[in-house]
Scaffold this motif. Structure first.
Motif, mmCIF file in Angstrom:
data_model
loop_
_atom_site.group_PDB
_atom_site.id
_atom_site.type_symbol
_atom_site.label_atom_id
_atom_site.label_comp_id
_atom_site.label_asym_id
_atom_site.label_seq_id
_atom_site.Cartn_x
_atom_site.Cartn_y
_atom_site.Cartn_z
ATOM 1 N N GLN A 65 0.829 -1.212 0.000
ATOM 2 C CA GLN A 65 0.000 0.000 0.000
ATOM 3 C C GLN A 65 0.865 1.265 0.000
ATOM 4 O O GLN A 65 0.530 2.251 -0.642
ATOM 5 C CB GLN A 65 -0.905 -0.011 1.233
ATOM 6 C CG GLN A 65 -1.792 1.193 1.378
ATOM 7 C CD GLN A 65 -3.015 1.133 0.491
ATOM 8 O OE1 GLN A 65 -3.472 0.062 0.133
ATOM 9 N NE2 GLN A 65 -3.540 2.270 0.144
ATOM 10 N N THR B 292 -8.543 12.154 -12.343
ATOM 11 C CA THR B 292 -8.764 11.158 -13.396
ATOM 12 C C THR B 292 -7.436 10.585 -13.889
ATOM 13 O O THR B 292 -7.279 9.367 -14.016
ATOM 14 C CB THR B 292 -9.534 11.785 -14.575
ATOM 15 O OG1 THR B 292 -10.805 12.224 -14.105
ATOM 16 C CG2 THR B 292 -9.722 10.796 -15.715
ATOM 17 N N SER C 158 -5.683 8.477 -11.121
ATOM 18 C CA SER C 158 -6.426 7.236 -10.894
ATOM 19 C C SER C 158 -6.089 6.239 -11.992
ATOM 20 O O SER C 158 -5.903 5.046 -11.734
ATOM 21 C CB SER C 158 -7.930 7.504 -10.866
ATOM 22 O OG SER C 158 -8.262 8.260 -9.725
ATOM 23 N N ARG C 159 -5.981 6.712 -13.216
ATOM 24 C CA ARG C 159 -5.627 5.847 -14.342
ATOM 25 C C ARG C 159 -4.201 5.317 -14.198
ATOM 26 O O ARG C 159 -3.934 4.137 -14.423
ATOM 27 C CB ARG C 159 -5.769 6.614 -15.662
ATOM 28 C CG ARG C 159 -5.589 5.739 -16.889
ATOM 29 C CD ARG C 159 -5.758 6.505 -18.209
ATOM 30 N NE ARG C 159 -6.909 7.381 -18.185
ATOM 31 C CZ ARG C 159 -6.881 8.664 -18.563
ATOM 32 N NH1 ARG C 159 -5.774 9.212 -19.022
ATOM 33 N NH2 ARG C 159 -7.977 9.407 -18.517
ATOM 34 N N LEU D 131 -2.516 4.964 -11.373
ATOM 35 C CA LEU D 131 -2.521 4.019 -10.258
ATOM 36 C C LEU D 131 -3.101 2.670 -10.690
ATOM 37 O O LEU D 131 -2.543 1.614 -10.373
ATOM 38 C CB LEU D 131 -3.314 4.596 -9.082
ATOM 39 C CG LEU D 131 -3.429 3.705 -7.848
ATOM 40 C CD1 LEU D 131 -2.055 3.365 -7.289
ATOM 41 C CD2 LEU D 131 -4.282 4.397 -6.798
ATOM 42 N N GLU D 132 -4.185 2.699 -11.423
ATOM 43 C CA GLU D 132 -4.804 1.453 -11.909
ATOM 44 C C GLU D 132 -3.830 0.697 -12.806
ATOM 45 O O GLU D 132 -3.662 -0.533 -12.677
ATOM 46 C CB GLU D 132 -6.083 1.794 -12.671
ATOM 47 C CG GLU D 132 -6.877 0.605 -13.127
ATOM 48 C CD GLU D 132 -8.168 1.036 -13.812
ATOM 49 O OE1 GLU D 132 -8.364 0.637 -14.977
ATOM 50 O OE2 GLU D 132 -8.968 1.781 -13.204
ATOM 51 N N HIS D 133 -3.152 1.408 -13.696
ATOM 52 C CA HIS D 133 -2.168 0.790 -14.602
ATOM 53 C C HIS D 133 -1.032 0.165 -13.800
ATOM 54 O O HIS D 133 -0.666 -0.997 -14.032
ATOM 55 C CB HIS D 133 -1.634 1.854 -15.569
ATOM 56 C CG HIS D 133 -0.388 1.437 -16.283
ATOM 57 N ND1 HIS D 133 -0.388 0.563 -17.341
ATOM 58 C CD2 HIS D 133 0.904 1.770 -16.060
ATOM 59 C CE1 HIS D 133 0.852 0.379 -17.751
ATOM 60 N NE2 HIS D 133 1.654 1.099 -16.986
ATOM 61 N N THR E 156 -0.903 -0.709 -10.656
ATOM 62 C CA THR E 156 -1.396 -1.776 -9.779
ATOM 63 C C THR E 156 -1.556 -3.080 -10.553
ATOM 64 O O THR E 156 -1.333 -4.166 -10.018
ATOM 65 C CB THR E 156 -2.721 -1.359 -9.117
ATOM 66 O OG1 THR E 156 -2.493 -0.162 -8.368
ATOM 67 C CG2 THR E 156 -3.245 -2.438 -8.194
ATOM 68 N N ALA E 157 -1.923 -2.973 -11.817
ATOM 69 C CA ALA E 157 -2.147 -4.167 -12.635
ATOM 70 C C ALA E 157 -0.843 -4.821 -13.110
ATOM 71 O O ALA E 157 -0.853 -5.981 -13.544
ATOM 72 C CB ALA E 157 -3.003 -3.802 -13.853
#
Length: 154
Positions: free
Chosen positions: A66, A140, A143-144, A146-148, A150-151
């Motif tokens: 985290q 926005t 967030s994108r 972070l999502e990228h 994280t994956a």
């Protein structure tokens, strides 16, 4: 061999502004917390993450992920904070090898006193410098990102 897509001048300007501003912002927030409450920004952030969890506790491996920290670095940080009475380490009842970090009352009290300083700094040095539309765009975009990230595999 993969062809390199070099940054344009404008893209380089965006990247450098992000890097330098991000470093300076974190340094400023750290200094304000350190001077007013004798707590570093990284320690404050760790306490916030614990406070947000059910039971005010979290597995050390999840906490490291985290916070974007290594397990070794987090272990040293937690040991120091435990010695200061801000949190405690407990064995994980579900995994004999696991350890849980739990927010202690002193850590909770530190957060209560330091949060207004931190929020004031975030507002003064970032949020209030943007229009509501700019805030939405930044939210926005990151967030994108972070999502990228994280994956991606570790």
């Amino acid at each position: 061999m993969v062809e390199v897509r070099w940054l344009t001048g404008a893209e380089q300007d965006v990247w450098r502004a992000y890097v330098v501003a991000g470093l300076r912002l974190r340094h400023r927030l750290h200094r304000e917390l350190s001077e007013a409450h004798d707590v570093s920004l990284v320690d404050y952030e760790l306490l916030v993450v614990l406070q947000m969890q059910d039971g005010r506790r979290m597995r050390m491996s999840d906490l490291a992920a985290q916070l974007g920290s290594t397990k070794s670095r987090l272990s040293h940080q937690v040991a120091r904070m435990e010695a200061a009475g801000l949190l405690r380490r407990l064995p994980d009842p579900e995994d004999k090898r696991g350890v849980i970090a739990e927010l202690a009352p002193a850590g909770e009290a530190l957060l209560t006193s330091a949060a207004p300083t931190h929020v004031h700094g975030v507002r003064r040095h970032l949020i209030d410098l943007m229009s509501p539309e700019e805030q939405r765009v930044i939210g926005t975009v990151f967030s994108r990102v972070l999502e990228h990230l994280t994956a991606l595999p570790n």
